[in-house]
Structures are given as structure tokens and as C-alpha cells.
Design a protein around this motif. Sequence first.
Motif, PDB file in Angstrom:
ATOM      1  N   GLU A 170       0.838  -1.194   0.000  1.00 25.88           N
ATOM      2  CA  GLU A 170       0.000   0.000   0.000  1.00 25.88           C
ATOM      3  C   GLU A 170       0.876   1.248   0.000  1.00 25.88           C
ATOM      4  O   GLU A 170       1.841   1.339   0.752  1.00 25.88           O
ATOM      5  N   VAL A 171       0.531   2.185  -0.859  1.00 26.44           N
ATOM      6  CA  VAL A 171       1.147   3.507  -0.856  1.00 26.44           C
ATOM      7  C   VAL A 171      -0.008   4.470  -0.597  1.00 26.44           C
ATOM      8  O   VAL A 171      -0.861   4.689  -1.443  1.00 26.44           O
ATOM      9  N   PHE A 172      -0.044   5.001   0.616  1.00 21.94           N
ATOM     10  CA  PHE A 172      -1.188   5.804   1.035  1.00 21.94           C
ATOM     11  C   PHE A 172      -1.030   7.262   0.620  1.00 21.94           C
ATOM     12  O   PHE A 172      -0.054   7.921   0.960  1.00 21.94           O
ATOM     13  N   ASN A 173      -2.019   7.743  -0.117  1.00 15.30           N
ATOM     14  CA  ASN A 173      -2.150   9.150  -0.461  1.00 15.30           C
ATOM     15  C   ASN A 173      -3.607   9.536  -0.235  1.00 15.30           C
ATOM     16  O   ASN A 173      -4.507   8.830  -0.683  1.00 15.30           O
ATOM     17  N   ALA A 174      -3.824  10.618   0.462  1.00 16.67           N
ATOM     18  CA  ALA A 174      -5.187  11.106   0.615  1.00 16.67           C
ATOM     19  C   ALA A 174      -5.647  11.662  -0.732  1.00 16.67           C
ATOM     20  O   ALA A 174      -4.943  12.436  -1.359  1.00 16.67           O
ATOM     21  N   ILE A 175      -6.807  11.249  -1.201  1.00 18.43           N
ATOM     22  CA  ILE A 175      -7.340  11.757  -2.462  1.00 18.43           C
ATOM     23  C   ILE A 175      -8.160  13.016  -2.186  1.00 18.43           C
ATOM     24  O   ILE A 175      -8.639  13.206  -1.064  1.00 18.43           O
TER      25      ILE A 175
END
Length: 89
Positions: free
Chosen positions: A34-39
Motif C-alpha cells: 500500500e502507498v497511502f495518499n489522501a485523495i
Amino acid sequence: MSPPDRGELADSWIPWREFLGPVLPVYDGPLLIEVFNAIPEFHNSLRLTRRKFWIPVDDQPVPGVPSAYDVAEDGIKKLRAELAPREEG
């Protein structure tokens, strides 16, 4: 595999052997990095304490900040290294 602090998996504090040891003998499937980025739709409700990992083609490169693809590749390399058999010695 998700870094507990939503940062980079490659430098996370996951206790690799203890965490995956019970799972891998009974699981024969893929592992997700997982590569977490807030959309944008969630920026107001999520708190991201670091700069978003930029996405090639979608975002302008940010000097000193890795792309989401670089973060994913580093995570895969770290996971493979942790899962590789260790030499006794």
C-alpha cells in the motif's frame, strides 16, 4: 503490507518475521504493497502529516519527495529482502 504510520513501507518499524511468520506458511497468495495518499475528496476528513507522494503523469515532480511509484518499488525491495532466507552465522 501497509506502513503503520502511512509513510514508506521501506523504512517502517514492522517486525517483519514476527508479523509474517504465522501467515506465510498457510497463505500462498500475493501480498499488496500500500502507498497511502489522501485523495482530494478526503483531504478535509483525513489528516496527512507529510506531503503527498506525487504520481508521475498526474502530478508535477516535487524535488526531494519520492514519487508513489518509487515508494512502492522501495517497499517491494524491502519486503523481498525481509522474506529472503537468512544465512546462519
